[in-house]
Structure formats: structure tokens, C-alpha cells
Write an enzyme that holds these catalytic residues in place. Structure first.
Site, PDB file in Angstrom:
ATOM      1  N   PRO A 127      -1.195 -15.377   1.230  1.00  0.00           N
ATOM      2  CG  PRO A 127      -2.073 -16.809  -0.410  1.00  0.00           C
ATOM      3  CD  PRO A 127      -2.315 -16.303   0.990  1.00  0.00           C
ATOM      4  CE1 TYR A 128      -1.348  -6.981  -1.267  1.00  0.00           C
ATOM      5  CE2 TYR A 128      -1.644  -6.919   1.118  1.00  0.00           C
ATOM      6  CZ  TYR A 128      -1.357  -6.279  -0.074  1.00  0.00           C
ATOM      7  OH  TYR A 128      -1.060  -4.934  -0.075  1.00  0.00           O
ATOM      8  CG  ASP A 129      -0.825 -10.475   4.695  1.00  0.00           C
ATOM      9  OD1 ASP A 129      -1.454  -9.739   3.905  1.00  0.00           O
ATOM     10  OD2 ASP A 129      -1.277 -10.836   5.788  1.00  0.00           O
ATOM     11  CB  SER A 131       3.007 -11.379  -2.564  1.00  0.00           C
ATOM     12  OG  SER A 131       2.118 -10.308  -2.311  1.00  0.00           O
TER      13      SER A 131
END
Length: 160
Positions: A127-129, A131
Site C-alpha cells: 500500500p505505501y509503495d 500510494s
């Protein structure tokens, strides 16, 4: 570099409470820039008002949910902060004719592994990457569609 470039320039910094943002604020103030700090996610309407009232010329968009662990625990909040936050910055800057935007991204957009190059494909999976890939793509769409002056930086292992 011209040491007087930032003198009397109107600059907005999102994420100004973070490690990089707080140091950037100090450096720009030392160079006599007029710095407006955005310390938490702000609505589109409020951003537009801040930019107009302060005649903002430059934006450093450093504000984001930057912890990978938190992003995995709460992807909804991560997407909201990173993607929606960037979209709001880009759109308000477009509507108010900001001269340049500098966006903080990450080398995580390339996926796992070392020795990545800027020409490598974006291969994010968590999810972080993901985003941050979305942030990069949003910025690229504003560059190509609206001819905006946007720089995307892809930081690697920032600590202090």
C-alpha cells in the site's frame, strides 16, 4: 547556486513538522524566503485560500503518511493522505498558477531490490509503495496535461 534565489520568495511547505520539512523550513528562512508551513492535511478550499492570500510561488510537497508499517495496517488512511493530499496540492496549484512544485516521492516506487535507476519501471506492490506510484503518476499527468513545472524527487533511506 545563487545564494539569493530564495530571498523574498513565497514558499509553502507541506509536512513541515517532519525531519526533512523542518530542516527545509530552517534553510529557506535562513535564505530569507517567506515560508508558509502546512503541518497537517488541509482541505482543498483551505489550501487554495492559503496559496492565494500568501501569493505562493513555490510548493515543496513533503507531507505524507511515510511509514510502511502504518500503511499496511491502515491502507485507507495512507491512500487518503498520500494520493488525495497530492491531488489537492496539484489542483490548487494549477488553479492559482504556482510557479513550481517539488514533490517528495520514494525509491520504493521501483519495488524490491537494490541498484535501481530512474529509467526502471515502477513496480510497487504494498500500500505505501503503490500510494507513492499514484502520487508520481498524478504529478506526471499534471505535467503533461497542464504543462506544469513539477519536479518529483525519489528519496532513499532518509534518517536523522
Amino acid at each position: 547556486m545563487n545564494q539569493n534565489f530564495w530571498k523574498n520568495k513565497n514558499v509553502m511547505i507541506t509536512g513541515s513538522k517532519g525531519f526533512i520539512g523542518s530542516h527545509l523550513v530552517k534553510e529557506l528562512q535562513k535564505r530569507k524566503a517567506n515560508v508558509i508551513q502546512i503541518k497537517k492535511q488541509t482541505s482543498f478550499t483551505m489550501l487554495k485560500l492559503i496559496i492565494k492570500l500568501n501569493n505562493i510561488q513555490y510548493i515543496f510537497h513533503l507531507g505524507a503518511q511515510s511509514q510502511v508499517g502504518k500503511a499496511i495496517e491502515n491502507p485507507n488512511e495512507t491512500f487518503k493522505k498520500n494520493i488525495k493530499g497530492t491531488w489537492d496540492i496539484l489542483e490548487t496549484a494549477r488553479q492559482t498558477n504556482v510557479k513550481r512544485i517539488i514533490i517528495a516521492s520514494t525509491d520504493k516506487v521501483y519495488g524490491e531490490g537494490l541498484n535501481k535507476k530512474e529509467t526502471d519501471p515502477l513496480n510497487a506492490i504494498n500500500p505505501y509503495d503503490v500510494s507513492k506510484v499514484a502520487v508520481d503518476k498524478l504529478a506526471q499527468s499534471y505535467i503533461s496535461t497542464y504543462n506544469m513545472n513539477i519536479v518529483i524527487t525519489r528519496f532513499c533511506n532518509v534518517y536523522g
